[in-house]
Design a protein around this motif. Structure first.
Motif, PDB file in Angstrom:
ATOM      1  N   GLY A  95       0.830  -1.204   0.000  1.00 16.63           N
ATOM      2  CA  GLY A  95       0.000   0.000   0.000  1.00 16.63           C
ATOM      3  C   GLY A  95       0.866   1.256   0.000  1.00 16.63           C
ATOM      4  O   GLY A  95       1.855   1.353  -0.727  1.00 16.63           O
ATOM      5  N   GLY A  96       0.482   2.238   0.819  1.00 14.41           N
ATOM      6  CA  GLY A  96       1.302   3.439   0.959  1.00 14.41           C
ATOM      7  C   GLY A  96       2.653   3.077   1.549  1.00 14.41           C
ATOM      8  O   GLY A  96       2.732   2.510   2.644  1.00 14.41           O
ATOM      9  N   THR A  97       3.726   3.400   0.819  1.00 20.28           N
ATOM     10  CA  THR A  97       5.060   2.922   1.188  1.00 20.28           C
ATOM     11  C   THR A  97       6.079   4.054   1.172  1.00 20.28           C
ATOM     12  O   THR A  97       6.129   4.841   0.232  1.00 20.28           O
ATOM     13  N   LEU A  98       6.895   4.090   2.222  1.00 19.39           N
ATOM     14  CA  LEU A  98       7.924   5.122   2.364  1.00 19.39           C
ATOM     15  C   LEU A  98       9.230   4.457   2.749  1.00 19.39           C
ATOM     16  O   LEU A  98       9.247   3.563   3.598  1.00 19.39           O
ATOM     17  N   ILE A  99      10.333   4.861   2.106  1.00 16.05           N
ATOM     18  CA  ILE A  99      11.658   4.364   2.471  1.00 16.05           C
ATOM     19  C   ILE A  99      12.576   5.555   2.718  1.00 16.05           C
ATOM     20  O   ILE A  99      12.685   6.445   1.875  1.00 16.05           O
ATOM     21  N   ILE A 100      13.225   5.548   3.880  1.00 18.07           N
ATOM     22  CA  ILE A 100      14.155   6.614   4.268  1.00 18.07           C
ATOM     23  C   ILE A 100      15.557   6.041   4.388  1.00 18.07           C
ATOM     24  O   ILE A 100      15.779   5.031   5.052  1.00 18.07           O
ATOM     25  N   ASP A 101      16.511   6.701   3.743  1.00 22.64           N
ATOM     26  CA  ASP A 101      17.927   6.330   3.768  1.00 22.64           C
ATOM     27  C   ASP A 101      18.580   7.031   4.958  1.00 22.64           C
ATOM     28  O   ASP A 101      18.609   8.251   5.034  1.00 22.64           O
ATOM     29  N   LEU A 154       1.113  10.079   2.871  1.00 24.23           N
ATOM     30  CA  LEU A 154       2.533  10.399   2.888  1.00 24.23           C
ATOM     31  C   LEU A 154       2.688  11.909   3.017  1.00 24.23           C
ATOM     32  O   LEU A 154       2.078  12.663   2.255  1.00 24.23           O
ATOM     33  N   ASN A 155       3.502  12.354   3.949  1.00 26.89           N
ATOM     34  CA  ASN A 155       3.722  13.788   4.156  1.00 26.89           C
ATOM     35  C   ASN A 155       5.000  14.296   3.510  1.00 26.89           C
ATOM     36  O   ASN A 155       5.298  15.489   3.592  1.00 26.89           O
ATOM     37  N   VAL A 156       5.776  13.401   2.904  1.00 23.97           N
ATOM     38  CA  VAL A 156       7.066  13.766   2.327  1.00 23.97           C
ATOM     39  C   VAL A 156       7.176  13.189   0.921  1.00 23.97           C
ATOM     40  O   VAL A 156       6.401  12.330   0.517  1.00 23.97           O
ATOM     41  N   LYS A 157       8.186  13.675   0.183  1.00 22.65           N
ATOM     42  CA  LYS A 157       8.413  13.240  -1.190  1.00 22.65           C
ATOM     43  C   LYS A 157       9.823  12.691  -1.347  1.00 22.65           C
ATOM     44  O   LYS A 157      10.716  12.980  -0.536  1.00 22.65           O
ATOM     45  N   ALA A 158      10.034  11.906  -2.391  1.00 22.34           N
ATOM     46  CA  ALA A 158      11.361  11.361  -2.682  1.00 22.34           C
ATOM     47  C   ALA A 158      12.366  12.493  -2.850  1.00 22.34           C
ATOM     48  O   ALA A 158      12.083  13.507  -3.497  1.00 22.34           O
ATOM     49  N   GLY A 159      13.533  12.342  -2.247  1.00 21.15           N
ATOM     50  CA  GLY A 159      14.585  13.357  -2.308  1.00 21.15           C
ATOM     51  C   GLY A 159      14.556  14.327  -1.149  1.00 21.15           C
ATOM     52  O   GLY A 159      15.512  15.090  -0.949  1.00 21.15           O
ATOM     53  N   GLN A 160      13.496  14.305  -0.360  1.00 19.68           N
ATOM     54  CA  GLN A 160      13.350  15.248   0.746  1.00 19.68           C
ATOM     55  C   GLN A 160      14.147  14.785   1.966  1.00 19.68           C
ATOM     56  O   GLN A 160      14.166  13.606   2.312  1.00 19.68           O
ATOM     57  N   LYS A 161      14.814  15.732   2.634  1.00 20.06           N
ATOM     58  CA  LYS A 161      15.519  15.435   3.878  1.00 20.06           C
ATOM     59  C   LYS A 161      14.540  15.513   5.044  1.00 20.06           C
ATOM     60  O   LYS A 161      13.673  16.383   5.076  1.00 20.06           O
ATOM     61  N   ARG A 166      14.974  13.625  12.633  1.00 24.24           N
ATOM     62  CA  ARG A 166      14.569  12.638  13.633  1.00 24.24           C
ATOM     63  C   ARG A 166      13.343  13.137  14.392  1.00 24.24           C
ATOM     64  O   ARG A 166      13.320  14.262  14.882  1.00 24.24           O
ATOM     65  N   GLY A 167      12.281  12.327  14.439  1.00 22.53           N
ATOM     66  CA  GLY A 167      11.070  12.702  15.145  1.00 22.53           C
ATOM     67  C   GLY A 167      10.060  13.469  14.309  1.00 22.53           C
ATOM     68  O   GLY A 167       8.948  13.734  14.782  1.00 22.53           O
ATOM     69  N   GLU A 168      10.400  13.771  13.055  1.00 23.58           N
ATOM     70  CA  GLU A 168       9.468  14.478  12.169  1.00 23.58           C
ATOM     71  C   GLU A 168       8.330  13.540  11.749  1.00 23.58           C
ATOM     72  O   GLU A 168       8.546  12.358  11.482  1.00 23.58           O
ATOM     73  N   VAL A 169       7.104  14.075  11.697  1.00 26.05           N
ATOM     74  CA  VAL A 169       5.958  13.282  11.241  1.00 26.05           C
ATOM     75  C   VAL A 169       6.034  13.180   9.718  1.00 26.05           C
ATOM     76  O   VAL A 169       5.865  14.170   9.009  1.00 26.05           O
ATOM     77  N   VAL A 170       6.287  11.975   9.226  1.00 28.22           N
ATOM     78  CA  VAL A 170       6.519  11.785   7.797  1.00 28.22           C
ATOM     79  C   VAL A 170       5.335  11.135   7.078  1.00 28.22           C
ATOM     80  O   VAL A 170       5.265  11.148   5.853  1.00 28.22           O
ATOM     81  N   ALA A 171       4.404  10.542   7.843  1.00 24.01           N
ATOM     82  CA  ALA A 171       3.281   9.840   7.221  1.00 24.01           C
ATOM     83  C   ALA A 171       2.204   9.580   8.263  1.00 24.01           C
ATOM     84  O   ALA A 171       2.346   9.956   9.440  1.00 24.01           O
ATOM     85  N   GLU A 172       1.122   8.922   7.803  1.00 20.78           N
ATOM     86  CA  GLU A 172       0.043   8.539   8.709  1.00 20.78           C
ATOM     87  C   GLU A 172      -0.249   7.047   8.556  1.00 20.78           C
ATOM     88  O   GLU A 172      -0.192   6.492   7.458  1.00 20.78           O
ATOM     89  N   MET A 173      -0.560   6.430   9.675  1.00 19.31           N
ATOM     90  CA  MET A 173      -0.859   5.005   9.694  1.00 19.31           C
ATOM     91  C   MET A 173      -2.101   4.706   8.862  1.00 19.31           C
ATOM     92  O   MET A 173      -3.006   5.521   8.758  1.00 19.31           O
ATOM     93  N   GLY A 174      -2.110   3.505   8.265  1.00 18.88           N
ATOM     94  CA  GLY A 174      -3.249   3.152   7.431  1.00 18.88           C
ATOM     95  C   GLY A 174      -3.534   1.668   7.430  1.00 18.88           C
ATOM     96  O   GLY A 174      -3.023   0.904   8.260  1.00 18.88           O
TER      97      GLY A 174
END
Length: 255
Positions: free
Chosen positions: A187-193, A208-215, A218-226
């Motif tokens: 489903g909604g998928t996010l990968i952080i390097d 998803l609250n962020v986009k590919a390439g975005q920095k 730590r502790g930032e809200v990057v998405a919502e549970m689903g």
């Protein structure tokens, strides 16, 4: 078996166990060779090597100096016993996918594989990870799974149950390498390097609250549970990789 790390350490320590990792330190000018491949060493001489679910209990790597000298370091891993998890009520299309979606699944897998290839100089993971979501643990790393009575691949993440819309935090700083709202299984998928091959994957997201390439911090809200993809209820499936090696996220938590 004790999985918790000492909170006062505030830095990640080696977990020499299947699904764990080794954090070592050498001279900055020395090279590390593991299974014939070079391992990134940071400016202070730190490095990480990850171990999979069924990794051999005997591990070793080579330390090579600039003068051509080398030495072997041997490691002994602790063996783990894994749970069996039987899940019912999974939609048939996710247990035996129809032919028409196989191309889509292969494309999803390709994108995920590409997102986990990065070998960046960041070392954000050395401080250890925050828990990315609140809620009860509903699934653990390594468990052998049966969907509707049929055996499937082991589970490689930490499942945290909660309501749709609950905030998902970045457990450590990094750069977003994949942000897809609708993958077949996840489903909604996010990968952080997070650097040096360490990446976090977040599955079944509703937003998803962020986009590919975005920095991200730590502790930032990057998405919502689903409850997207192959699920029987809302939860976060959080995974940790060292390149293509699937590790246990619970072993990297220090807070």
């Amino acid at each position: 078996m004790i999985f918790s790390l000492q909170l006062q350490a505030k830095t990640l320590q080696s977990r020499l166990i299947q699904g764990g990792f080794h954090i070592g330190k050498v001279q900055p000018h020395e090279d590390i060779i593991y299974k014939g491949q070079s391992v990134r060493v940071d400016e202070t001489g730190r490095f990480i090597i990850g171990f999979g679910r069924d990794a051999s209990l005997k591990q070793s790597y080579i330390v090579r100096s600039g003068l051509g000298q080398q030495r072997q370091v041997d490691l002994k891993l602790e063996k783990r016993d894994y749970k069996v998890q039987r899940i019912k009520g999974v939609a048939r299309k996710y247990v035996t996918p129809p032919e028409r979606v196989l191309k889509r699944i292969r494309n999803d897998n390709r994108q995920v594989k590409e997102a986990r290839k990065y070998d960046t100089e960041y070392g954000f993971f050395f401080k250890g990870f925050l828990r990315p979501a609140e809620g009860p643990v509903s699934g653990v790393y390594g468990s052998q799974r049966y969907f509707n009575g049929k055996p499937r691949r082991p589970h490689f993440g930490l499942d945290i149950a909660g309501p749709v819309g609950a905030g998902i935090l970045a457990p450590a700083a990094g750069v977003v390498r994949l942000a897809e709202s609708d993958m077949y299984y996840s489903g909604g998928t996010l990968i952080i390097d997070h650097g040096a091959g360490i990446s976090s994957s977040f599955l079944h997201l509703s937003k998803l609250n962020v986009k590919a390439g975005q920095k991200v911090k730590r502790g930032e809200v990057v998405a919502e549970m689903g409850a997207t993809g192959r699920v029987t209820g809302p939860h976060l499936d959080w995974r940790i990789n060292w390149f293509d090696v699937r590790m246990d996220p619970a072993l990297m938590l220090i807070e």
